[in-house]
Design a protein around this motif. Sequence first.
Motif, PDB file in Angstrom:
ATOM      1  N   ARG A   1      41.057  24.532  46.502  1.00  0.00           N
ATOM      2  CA  ARG A   1      41.875  23.331  46.669  1.00  0.00           C
ATOM      3  C   ARG A   1      42.934  23.289  45.574  1.00  0.00           C
ATOM      4  O   ARG A   1      42.649  23.599  44.411  1.00  0.00           O
ATOM      5  CB  ARG A   1      41.006  22.078  46.592  1.00  0.00           C
ATOM      6  CG  ARG A   1      41.788  20.777  46.820  1.00  0.00           C
ATOM      7  CD  ARG A   1      40.877  19.567  46.770  1.00  0.00           C
ATOM      8  NE  ARG A   1      39.901  19.585  47.854  1.00  0.00           N
ATOM      9  CZ  ARG A   1      40.140  19.139  49.082  1.00  0.00           C
ATOM     10  NH1 ARG A   1      41.345  18.650  49.386  1.00  0.00           N
ATOM     11  NH2 ARG A   1      39.210  19.193  50.002  1.00  0.00           N
TER      12      ARG A   1
ATOM     13  N   THR B   1      47.614  22.738  44.859  1.00  0.00           N
ATOM     14  CA  THR B   1      48.974  22.473  45.324  1.00  0.00           C
ATOM     15  C   THR B   1      49.616  23.772  45.771  1.00  0.00           C
ATOM     16  O   THR B   1      49.606  24.769  45.033  1.00  0.00           O
ATOM     17  CB  THR B   1      49.827  21.829  44.217  1.00  0.00           C
ATOM     18  OG1 THR B   1      49.249  20.577  43.847  1.00  0.00           O
ATOM     19  CG2 THR B   1      51.258  21.600  44.687  1.00  0.00           C
TER      20      THR B   1
ATOM     21  N   LYS C   1      50.345  19.076  48.340  1.00  0.00           N
ATOM     22  CA  LYS C   1      49.430  18.807  47.235  1.00  0.00           C
ATOM     23  C   LYS C   1      48.030  18.517  47.757  1.00  0.00           C
ATOM     24  O   LYS C   1      47.853  17.941  48.820  1.00  0.00           O
ATOM     25  CB  LYS C   1      49.938  17.616  46.414  1.00  0.00           C
ATOM     26  CG  LYS C   1      51.277  17.868  45.729  1.00  0.00           C
ATOM     27  CD  LYS C   1      51.690  16.674  44.881  1.00  0.00           C
ATOM     28  CE  LYS C   1      53.014  16.949  44.168  1.00  0.00           C
ATOM     29  NZ  LYS C   1      53.427  15.797  43.342  1.00  0.00           N
ATOM     30  N   ASP C   2      47.032  18.942  46.954  1.00  0.00           N
ATOM     31  CA  ASP C   2      45.624  18.665  47.226  1.00  0.00           C
ATOM     32  C   ASP C   2      45.224  19.135  48.619  1.00  0.00           C
ATOM     33  O   ASP C   2      44.716  18.364  49.434  1.00  0.00           O
ATOM     34  CB  ASP C   2      45.345  17.164  47.061  1.00  0.00           C
ATOM     35  CG  ASP C   2      43.852  16.867  46.992  1.00  0.00           C
ATOM     36  OD1 ASP C   2      43.099  17.726  46.530  1.00  0.00           O
ATOM     37  OD2 ASP C   2      43.446  15.769  47.438  1.00  0.00           O
TER      38      ASP C   2
ATOM     39  N   GLU D   1      35.890  23.027  50.551  1.00  0.00           N
ATOM     40  CA  GLU D   1      36.186  23.749  49.319  1.00  0.00           C
ATOM     41  C   GLU D   1      34.967  24.525  48.849  1.00  0.00           C
ATOM     42  O   GLU D   1      33.831  24.033  48.882  1.00  0.00           O
ATOM     43  CB  GLU D   1      36.617  22.760  48.233  1.00  0.00           C
ATOM     44  CG  GLU D   1      36.997  23.399  46.908  1.00  0.00           C
ATOM     45  CD  GLU D   1      37.396  22.383  45.859  1.00  0.00           C
ATOM     46  OE1 GLU D   1      37.692  22.811  44.713  1.00  0.00           O
ATOM     47  OE2 GLU D   1      37.395  21.168  46.172  1.00  0.00           O
TER      48      GLU D   1
END
Length: 456
Positions: A86, A88, A393-394, A448
């Motif tokens: 996980r 950016t 992002k994320d 993740e």
Amino acid sequence: MDDVRDTGGKHAPDGNDPGGEPGRRDRGRRAGRGVGRPGRGRALVWAGVLLVAGVSAVGALGLGGGDADTGGADQGRSSQVVRVSRGTLTDQTEIDGQLGHGPQVPFQIRAEGTVTWLPESDATLRRGDAVLRVNDRPVVLLYGSLPMYRDLTLSGPADPADGSDGRPDDGADDGKGSEDGEGSDSGAEGSDGTGSEAAADTAGAGSQREAAVSGMDVRQFETNLSALGYSGFTVDDEYTALTADAVRRWQEDLGLPETGEVGIGDVVYAPGPVRIATTGVRVGADASGEPVSYTSTSRMVTVEAPAADTDWARRGTEVTVELPGGHTVQGEVARVGKEASAPEGPGGAEGGGEGGAAQTATVSVLITFADQQSLGRLESGPVTVRYVVGERKDVLTVPVSALVALAEGGHGLELVEGDSEGPGRFLPVRTGLFANGQVEVSGPGVREGMKVRIPK
């Protein structure tokens, strides 16, 4: 024993003999069952291996799967395992640029005469310095946005409304007065004061006709004069006697005649300190025209961006600039040109082909640096400019090479469950942004840290 070899298993001399026909026939049936089933099993195993290898090959061919370790138990499958991470994901694009001092701007020299001195290239000039000398008189640099478009003096041209030339009336007429004696009468009338009053009125009218020089250019000049350390006047829009006194002191320090007036060719304006770029004439040439050009003293990057691809080039956009040697610095878009130009040569302004010039047209983009020291000592050279075209992002990401093309369509990941080295199940995923060899993935069951295999 000879009988057995002769019959080849077809005949036996005695049916009760252990080597006779019934015994051989029974062993043949058992042998048939024992040999036939292992043959079919091996065929199925090899079919499975080919199927897995085929799916992996499709994924690799369609998505550019990279090299992988072949140390797995099954030849044709990779043992390279990665985890879903996980973070950016940023997609950047590169474009070539040139480090320098920005565009060259010519000084508009209004002084008339012969050039008697020129500055060195790369010299830095500040307020009060001479840009050049004409007839051995300095043309002085001052800061401002307005050009020098007129002389600055205590009085300007006459008001055209009254038809006067602005000079006070000296009492002279066309000469008739002296001939017919009217002049003496005027003198006699002056004995009672009437003539004196008339003369005063005439002088006053002349003074009123002399308009004082005023305007924003006066304020700009007085601001510079004050910044150079000269005082005794008020910085405003009017050129007064006090301003003229300060100008005389300034002229004395410059070694010039102390006239109290500033001629149109005595000064030139620039936004601030400048770096001399080029001199277009030699000493001894005529001064008119554009004999000296300047640039900014700060280093900046110029990019000739394709006119059809300038959405990224907005004032304030942050970019990364890679300098020769690999060092990177942060810059910012400061200015974007409003005019597109086509390069010369094939496909450009001089090239043939329908629409060639339009397709190759470029727009100048100027990138500046807040921290000039980050550029080191480098003054010029080719650079690479990187700007962001997409960012997520994320999000969950895996290497692009981990994607597998599924038979039913779309993409999936081969899960590695536990310590198993055998084929895993395939989990369908949705793909998002692709950047820097990574891809955004999502879908039910994707989390993740899960382990996935990169196909060979």
